[in-house]
Design a protein around this motif. Structure first.
Motif: not given
Length: 413
Positions: A1-28
């Protein structure tokens, strides 16, 4: 269940190579891609009003507000630590796509409502609302129930001041506390369908060449109120959907006296009902837009004998007009439109879902017998005159949408 306390969620970091351009999605997913491309989500990072306000708040907070703002407007840039700096100089093309396909379909859970309270797992697996999705060579698919729940949208559409806890934008909680929330009519049921209102079947396929025709495919226009931004970006279909959404949200009823004697003033009851929105009208950060009542009263010759809420040549709404929205005060009690300085709500006269408000305007009496004609309109525009001035935009170029109207006549005998 989602909480509504804005201080409760630790920061998440991700490597930039993990995300793809939206342009790739248009082919399908060409149709879905084109719908998203004209949406406010696609322009969340480059929206001129957002960029102007971000620069202002960043400067006045000495950078303390930067992550607070960009986490929802430029989530990939934030997750990959390409932002700050807020000017986006260090961002790649994928991060500049705002709330994009690969961001949304990498969300695995929303442990916290508000302030970018989502968790992502970008990569080969794309998540979505179908529990029988076919696997493809492009990516794997996995079902997540959250994609059909309002909490998914509430991850960003609930904005809470990270230092003092003041709720600045309460769209999710307005929904949750209202009749749509109690009936579990989700955000997606109105904002991801072919038109305004509760879900309408939209048969189709999720991808080009997919063998299964589904009863409903969610549209990705995701219309709200952004008529001006859509027009400015050249997406007329999206602007039309935004207008249609606004025009379906409210209705007006007039309470008029049966008759008057000469010189007798009349008190007109204007009842405005939030008939079509699952949240307040207006919702979101209403300090940056205008929703107000205009009344024009004319005599039998067509001459205006009274008016209220009619804007001046500079677009300013007269001070004695009926204007709906939330205003904030800073720590000293002074009204402010700087969200970072906001310490408390100064006023809030917005209209809850499936509720109405009664407003009253007194009009002067005619000096002789005759008929007065009354026309009342509920109007909306995306940017205030002050906001337009700060952006260097002529307020006359900001479209004004008539959300609802009503009229009537009063006999003076």
């Amino acid at each position: 269940m989602a909480t509504e306390n804005p201080e409760s969620l630790p920061r998440q970091t991700v490597d930039s190579s993990a995300f793809s351009s939206a342009g790739q999605c248009q082919y399908c997913h060409i149709e879905i891609y084109q719908q998203w491309q004209g949406s406010a989500h696609a322009r969340s990072f480059i929206n001129p009003l957002y960029r102007q306000q971000l620069a202002r708040v960043s400067n006045e907070s000495q950078g303390a507000a930067d992550e607070f703002c960009v986490s929802c407007h430029a989530p990939i840039g934030w997750l990959t630590e390409q932002i700050p700096p807020i000017d986006g100089e260090g961002t790649d093309a994928v991060a500049q796509q705002g709330v994009s396909c690969d961001l949304c379909h990498a969300i695995t859970e929303v442990p916290q409502v508000g302030n970018a309270g989502f968790r992502v797992s970008p990569g080969k697996v794309k998540y979505g609302p179908f529990d029988d999705a076919l696997q493809s060579a492009m990516h794997e698919s996995e079902y997540k129930r959250i994609y059909s729940q309002a909490e998914y949208c509430g991850a960003c559409h609930e904005i809470i001041h990270p230092e003092n806890g003041l709720v600045l934008s309460s769209t999710y909680s307005e929904w949750k506390a209202g009749p749509y929330g109690s009936r579990r009519i989700q955000c997606q049921d109105c904002h991801m369908t072919p038109g305004p209102g509760v879900e309408k079947p939209n048969p189709g396929v999720a991808a080009t060449g997919a063998p299964k025709v589904r009863d409903h495919i969610s549209t990705h226009y995701m219309p709200g109120t952004n008529v001006f931004g859509s027009k400015q970006a050249g997406f007329e279909d999206h602007a039309a959907l935004a207008e249609e959404t606004l025009q379906s949200a409210a209705v007006i009823f007039l309470g008029l006296p049966d008759g008057l004697t000469p010189y007798q003033p009349a008190r007109v009851n204007i009842r405005i009902r939030n008939d079509g929105a699952g949240h307040y009208l207006p919702t979101g950060l209403s300090v940056f837009n205008d929703m107000w009542v205009e009344m024009v009263v004319t005599d039998e010759q067509g001459s205006v004998v009274f008016q209220s809420g009619v804007t001046g040549s500079d677009g300013t709404i007269p001070e004695d007009s009926i204007v709906f929205g939330t205003t904030f005060a800073d720590a000293a009690g002074n009204e402010t439109d700087n969200l970072w300085e906001a310490a408390r709500v100064l006023s809030d006269n917005r209209i809850p879902p499936q509720k109405y408000v009664d407003e009253f305007i007194e009009i002067p009496g005619l000096s002789r017998p005759g008929t007065v004609d009354i026309k009342v309109r509920l109007l909306y525009r995306n940017i205030t005159p002050q906001g337009a001035k700060e952006l260097g935009i002529d307020i006359a170029d900001i479209p004004v949408t008539e959300m609802a109207s009503a009229g009537g006549k009063i006999q003076v005998r």
